[in-house]
Design a protein around this motif. Structure first.
Motif, PDB file in Angstrom:
ATOM      1  N   ASN A  40       0.814  -1.209   0.000  1.00 16.10           N
ATOM      2  CA  ASN A  40       0.000   0.000   0.000  1.00 16.10           C
ATOM      3  C   ASN A  40       0.856   1.272   0.000  1.00 16.10           C
ATOM      4  O   ASN A  40       0.388   2.334  -0.401  1.00 16.10           O
ATOM      5  CB  ASN A  40      -0.987  -0.003   1.169  1.00 16.10           C
ATOM      6  N   LYS A  41       2.107   1.180   0.426  1.00 14.65           N
ATOM      7  CA  LYS A  41       2.948   2.384   0.439  1.00 14.65           C
ATOM      8  C   LYS A  41       3.273   2.846  -0.995  1.00 14.65           C
ATOM      9  O   LYS A  41       3.467   4.028  -1.249  1.00 14.65           O
ATOM     10  CB  LYS A  41       4.226   2.140   1.243  1.00 14.65           C
ATOM     11  N   LYS A  44       0.190   4.730  -1.878  1.00 17.44           N
ATOM     12  CA  LYS A  44       0.036   5.957  -1.096  1.00 17.44           C
ATOM     13  C   LYS A  44       1.038   7.031  -1.502  1.00 17.44           C
ATOM     14  O   LYS A  44       0.771   8.225  -1.370  1.00 17.44           O
ATOM     15  CB  LYS A  44       0.172   5.644   0.400  1.00 17.44           C
ATOM     16  N   ASN A  69       7.151   0.706   8.026  1.00 19.44           N
ATOM     17  CA  ASN A  69       7.178   0.351   6.602  1.00 19.44           C
ATOM     18  C   ASN A  69       7.176   1.615   5.739  1.00 19.44           C
ATOM     19  O   ASN A  69       7.760   1.644   4.658  1.00 19.44           O
ATOM     20  CB  ASN A  69       5.946  -0.483   6.232  1.00 19.44           C
ATOM     21  N   GLY A 180      -4.292   0.842   9.466  1.00 20.83           N
ATOM     22  CA  GLY A 180      -3.370   1.525  10.387  1.00 20.83           C
ATOM     23  C   GLY A 180      -3.894   2.925  10.648  1.00 20.83           C
ATOM     24  O   GLY A 180      -4.558   3.190  11.641  1.00 20.83           O
ATOM     25  N   THR A 181      -3.646   3.829   9.697  1.00 23.69           N
ATOM     26  CA  THR A 181      -4.202   5.181   9.807  1.00 23.69           C
ATOM     27  C   THR A 181      -5.546   5.312   9.082  1.00 23.69           C
ATOM     28  O   THR A 181      -6.257   6.285   9.279  1.00 23.69           O
ATOM     29  CB  THR A 181      -3.242   6.230   9.210  1.00 23.69           C
ATOM     30  N   GLY A 182      -5.862   4.358   8.206  1.00 18.13           N
ATOM     31  CA  GLY A 182      -7.162   4.360   7.528  1.00 18.13           C
ATOM     32  C   GLY A 182      -7.132   4.830   6.077  1.00 18.13           C
ATOM     33  O   GLY A 182      -8.144   4.760   5.380  1.00 18.13           O
ATOM     34  N   GLY A 183      -5.995   5.288   5.601  1.00 19.08           N
ATOM     35  CA  GLY A 183      -5.908   5.793   4.218  1.00 19.08           C
ATOM     36  C   GLY A 183      -6.149   4.705   3.190  1.00 19.08           C
ATOM     37  O   GLY A 183      -6.881   4.898   2.217  1.00 19.08           O
ATOM     38  N   THR A 184      -5.545   3.571   3.420  1.00 22.37           N
ATOM     39  CA  THR A 184      -5.638   2.484   2.446  1.00 22.37           C
ATOM     40  C   THR A 184      -7.072   1.991   2.312  1.00 22.37           C
ATOM     41  O   THR A 184      -7.606   1.881   1.207  1.00 22.37           O
ATOM     42  CB  THR A 184      -4.722   1.320   2.883  1.00 22.37           C
ATOM     43  N   TYR A 260       0.635  -6.123  10.470  1.00 16.53           N
ATOM     44  CA  TYR A 260      -0.615  -5.858   9.748  1.00 16.53           C
ATOM     45  C   TYR A 260      -1.244  -7.120   9.132  1.00 16.53           C
ATOM     46  O   TYR A 260      -2.315  -7.555   9.546  1.00 16.53           O
ATOM     47  CB  TYR A 260      -0.378  -4.826   8.634  1.00 16.53           C
ATOM     48  N   THR A 288      -1.119  -6.055   1.935  1.00 16.43           N
ATOM     49  CA  THR A 288      -0.598  -4.688   1.832  1.00 16.43           C
ATOM     50  C   THR A 288       0.922  -4.609   1.999  1.00 16.43           C
ATOM     51  O   THR A 288       1.475  -3.506   2.050  1.00 16.43           O
ATOM     52  CB  THR A 288      -1.296  -3.788   2.877  1.00 16.43           C
ATOM     53  N   GLY A 289       1.586  -5.766   2.104  1.00 15.32           N
ATOM     54  CA  GLY A 289       3.055  -5.746   2.156  1.00 15.32           C
ATOM     55  C   GLY A 289       3.581  -5.748   3.579  1.00 15.32           C
ATOM     56  O   GLY A 289       3.074  -6.454   4.443  1.00 15.32           O
ATOM     57  N   GLY A 290       4.620  -4.940   3.813  1.00 16.30           N
ATOM     58  CA  GLY A 290       5.160  -4.824   5.171  1.00 16.30           C
ATOM     59  C   GLY A 290       6.150  -5.899   5.555  1.00 16.30           C
ATOM     60  O   GLY A 290       6.529  -6.003   6.731  1.00 16.30           O
TER      61      GLY A 290
HETATM   62  C1  LIG Z   1       1.112   1.062   6.539  1.00 19.74           C
HETATM   63  C2  LIG Z   1       0.501  -0.291   6.408  1.00 19.74           C
HETATM   64  C3  LIG Z   1      -0.869  -0.519   6.615  1.00 19.74           C
HETATM   65  C4  LIG Z   1      -1.798   0.544   7.101  1.00 19.74           C
HETATM   66  O1  LIG Z   1      -2.200   1.399   6.098  1.00 19.74           O
HETATM   67  P1  LIG Z   1      -3.071   2.692   6.449  1.00 19.74           P
HETATM   68  O2  LIG Z   1      -3.278   3.354   5.164  1.00 19.74           O
HETATM   69  O3  LIG Z   1      -2.213   3.517   7.383  1.00 19.74           O
HETATM   70  O4  LIG Z   1      -4.301   2.260   7.134  1.00 19.74           O
HETATM   71  C5  LIG Z   1      -1.371  -1.794   6.384  1.00 19.74           C
HETATM   72  N1  LIG Z   1      -0.557  -2.804   6.011  1.00 19.74           N
HETATM   73  C6  LIG Z   1       0.754  -2.623   5.836  1.00 19.74           C
HETATM   74  C7  LIG Z   1       1.582  -3.788   5.475  1.00 19.74           C
HETATM   75  C8  LIG Z   1       1.328  -1.367   6.026  1.00 19.74           C
HETATM   76  O5  LIG Z   1       2.655  -1.212   5.857  1.00 19.74           O
END
Ligand SMILES: *Cc1c(COP(=O)(O)O)cnc(C)c1O
Length: 310
Positions: A40-41, A44, A69, A180-184, A260, A288-290
């Motif tokens: 997701n980064k 974003k 991440n 996490g913060t809700g953006g994704t 996550y 979403t990776g990480g």
């Molecule tokens: C940052 C992250 C999230 C959270 O994403 P938000 O947009 O902050 O909610 C979820 N999964 C992974 C793997 C992340 O690195």
């Protein structure tokens, strides 16, 4: 120009704990989008990089914890696309012996090797990071910069996350993602169709997330948060969770991160086992990776004499 539009692969999951459940589970491998700007980064950062370049900014300044991440991704993106990067990192004690910290912390080591300049601040100062005074001070210290908020979330980030789902994904009825913060999840919610429901699994405690998400999402969408799988809070883990992550990887070949996506899949599998979903439901979970966070977590687990992530 910067991070091009990409479709990630989808894999059907065959996992013993949910065999014969009547529910089909698929994972969208956003973790494979880019070797360092993970999941997701990637989404974003895309429109934030475009905006920074429109504003003719040469420096990206952003915020994160020591295992973030987002910090890794921002450093890698700056390195690849020619921006200077400054990371405001939570924890002023880290500055005392940076050499040693870099040896033990793969996240900061990676960011440092990709030319990110660190500025360590106390936990109390870090909490002020959105205040005008704090940001004005940073401008005095570092000159002009393009500010990417903590975790990368703003309207540009949400726009990028609206590119996670595409027209081929209309065959899924339920879309699940970590929060996490809700953006994704906001971007995902905005790009769902009428027959689709989104369920977010917060990786931390707190009731503020629903409110955050409502700032970004269209009002006619079907979504909810399931707050039962944070495992005690952000970056907190249990032996059960680590065991699950290892078992999931050995059976499916898919690695999950402990902060996550491990919690997300643990939650989905638990709900399927408890017949939460109707038979015939097609669930699409977003990876979403990480995965860069595994190494740092293993240093911690090893120090505590706990089983590591394999
Ligand atoms: C940052 C992250 C999230 C959270 O994403 P938000 O947009 O902050 O909610 C979820 N999964 C992974 C793997 C992340 O690195």
């Amino acid at each position: 120009m910067f991070l091009e539009a990409k479709k990630s692969n989808i894999q059907q999951i065959y996992f013993s704990e949910i065999a014969n459940s009547g529910v089909s589970l698929y994972i969208k491998r956003e973790d494979q989008l880019h070797p360092f700007i993970s999941g997701n980064k990637y989404r974003k950062l895309k429109y934030n990089l475009i905006e920074a370049s429109k504003q003719q900014q040469k420096t990206l300044l952003t915020f994160g914890g020591a295992f973030s991440n987002h910090i890794t991704a921002a450093a890698a993106a700056g390195f690849q696309f020619g921006f200077k990067t400054i990371g405001i990192i939570r924890g002023d004690e880290l500055a005392n012996d940076l050499e040693k910290v870099l040896q033990q912390n793969p996240t900061l080591k990676f960011a440092s090797e990709h030319n990110m300049q660190f500025h360590f601040v106390s936990r109390s100062a870090y909490r002020e990071k959105t205040s005008e005074v704090f940001i004005a001070n940073l401008k005095q210290q570092f000159g002009d910069f393009y500010l990417v908020p903590e975790g990368g979330t703003n309207t540009f980030a949400v726009k990028g996350c609206e590119e996670i789902l595409n027209d081929e994904d209309i065959i899924y009825n339920v879309i699940c993602s970590s929060v996490g913060t809700g953006g994704t999840i906001s971007g995902i919610i905005n790009s769902t169709k009428k027959h689709q429901k989104t369920i977010g699994f917060p990786a931390l405690k707190g009731d503020f997330l629903k409110h955050e998400i409502k700032k970004y999402v269209l009002t006619d969408k079907n979504w909810s948060l399931n707050t039962d799988y944070h495992f005690g809070g952000y970056a907190k883990v249990s032996e059960d969770l680590i065991h699950f992550i290892n078992k999931f990887k050995s059976e499916t070949g898919i690695p999950l991160d402990p902060v996550y996506t491990g919690k997300l899949l643990f939650g989905i599998v638990d709900l399927i086992k408890n017949d939460y979903f109707d038979a015939g439901t097609n669930i699409l979970a977003i990876h979403t990776g990480g995965l860069q966070g595994i190494e740092g977590m293993n240093v911690y687990l090893k120090n505590k004499n706990l089983a590591e992530i394999v």
